[in-house]
Design a protein around this motif. Sequence first.
Motif, PDB file in Angstrom:
ATOM      1  N   THR A   4       0.829  -1.206   0.000  1.00 16.96           N
ATOM      2  CA  THR A   4       0.000   0.000   0.000  1.00 16.96           C
ATOM      3  C   THR A   4       0.862   1.255   0.000  1.00 16.96           C
ATOM      4  OG1 THR A   4      -1.751  -1.155   1.202  1.00 16.96           O
ATOM      5  CG2 THR A   4      -1.805   1.249   1.225  1.00 16.96           C
ATOM      6  N   GLU A   5       1.927   1.233   0.809  1.00 15.08           N
ATOM      7  CA  GLU A   5       2.817   2.392   0.873  1.00 15.08           C
ATOM      8  C   GLU A   5       3.596   2.542  -0.435  1.00 15.08           C
ATOM      9  OE1 GLU A   5       6.136   4.409   3.846  1.00 15.08           O
ATOM     10  OE2 GLU A   5       5.314   2.440   4.287  1.00 15.08           O
ATOM     11  N   HIS A   7       2.563   1.746  -3.383  1.00 18.41           N
ATOM     12  CA  HIS A   7       1.635   2.304  -4.368  1.00 18.41           C
ATOM     13  C   HIS A   7       1.463   3.810  -4.159  1.00 18.41           C
ATOM     14  CE1 HIS A   7      -0.490  -1.711  -5.585  1.00 18.41           C
ATOM     15  NE2 HIS A   7       0.826  -1.745  -5.752  1.00 18.41           N
ATOM     16  N   ARG A   8       1.434   4.247  -2.911  1.00 23.93           N
ATOM     17  CA  ARG A   8       1.348   5.684  -2.626  1.00 23.93           C
ATOM     18  C   ARG A   8       2.562   6.413  -3.178  1.00 23.93           C
ATOM     19  NH1 ARG A   8       1.040   7.203   3.256  1.00 23.93           N
ATOM     20  NH2 ARG A   8       0.985   9.258   2.301  1.00 23.93           N
ATOM     21  N   ALA A  12       2.431   9.131  -6.232  1.00 16.81           N
ATOM     22  CA  ALA A  12       2.922  10.489  -5.968  1.00 16.81           C
ATOM     23  C   ALA A  12       4.050  10.844  -6.924  1.00 16.81           C
ATOM     24  CB  ALA A  12       3.393  10.606  -4.527  1.00 16.81           C
ATOM     25  N   ARG A  48      -5.090   3.709 -12.522  1.00 13.99           N
ATOM     26  CA  ARG A  48      -4.598   4.784 -11.659  1.00 13.99           C
ATOM     27  C   ARG A  48      -3.351   5.459 -12.218  1.00 13.99           C
ATOM     28  NH1 ARG A  48      -4.462   2.226  -5.751  1.00 13.99           N
ATOM     29  NH2 ARG A  48      -4.432   4.421  -5.113  1.00 13.99           N
ATOM     30  N   VAL A  74       4.556  11.766   1.298  1.00 12.88           N
ATOM     31  CA  VAL A  74       4.935  10.382   1.567  1.00 12.88           C
ATOM     32  C   VAL A  74       5.980  10.329   2.673  1.00 12.88           C
ATOM     33  CG1 VAL A  74       6.029   8.313   0.627  1.00 12.88           C
ATOM     34  CG2 VAL A  74       4.377   9.587  -0.752  1.00 12.88           C
TER      35      VAL A  74
END
Length: 267
Positions: A4-5, A7-8, A12, A48, A74
């Motif tokens: 998940t991180e 992907h963030r 970004a 996305r 982030v």
Amino acid sequence: MHETERHRVILAAVQARPVATISDLVDMTGTSEATIRRDISALDVQGRLRRVRGGAEALNPPEQGGLVGRPFAVNETINIEAKRAIARAAAELCHDGEPIIINGGTTTYQMVHYLTNRRMSVFTNSFGIAEHLLHNSRNSVVIPGGTVYREQNVILSPFGGVVASHFYAKRMFIGCQGLGRHGLMEADPMVVQSELALINQAEELIVLADSSKFSGRSSLILCGLDRIATVITDGGIREEDRAMLEKAGVNLVVVDAGEQGTIQSVA
């Protein structure tokens, strides 16, 4: 880094530059090329981002080019307790009436919470630091001219700055991409250019770096260890890194990343 991180970070990154290369994303996340390729494919299927040869791009690419490195949004979530403790120790080195420089970064940003009752002259290239101090303190705030890079929350100019060249500071507080035997490392050439000009205006250079930064690496060296007066870090620092700083004559402040952010030891 959890999926998940990652992907963030990837999403970004593609919003901060025309194309985020696989190599860039590997450096940002500390994961393998194969993992990044799988992440890009998954995010492409989800609609996305857009997968391109050698990397990925945003569905609506940004008009302004971004800086190399993880975006502020982030970075500010990573090792936050250590960053707050480090920032608190840094703020304790500040005294009313002194001029200081606070460079933009997620660790240096945490200093603002401990400077609200101070009265100093603060030069900063961080839009966030300037805004917070203006609204929540009596400090005098000076900012350079230039372009605001939204993803990193800093103001930079490729032409240098007249204001910066005439601002004297007792201390400069700075974060980094990495810290090793070659010195202080950064990821983007424009950041290096800007910070070099500011470093020359300060008597003492104080580095705020959580212990993970001793494993960080970049091809761009900002300055050698001999230019650094003090490093403030957390208790996760390795013995070999302590020895490296001691050999270079750098003062080391180690803080407890607990609730009070107390100083564990000073070497």
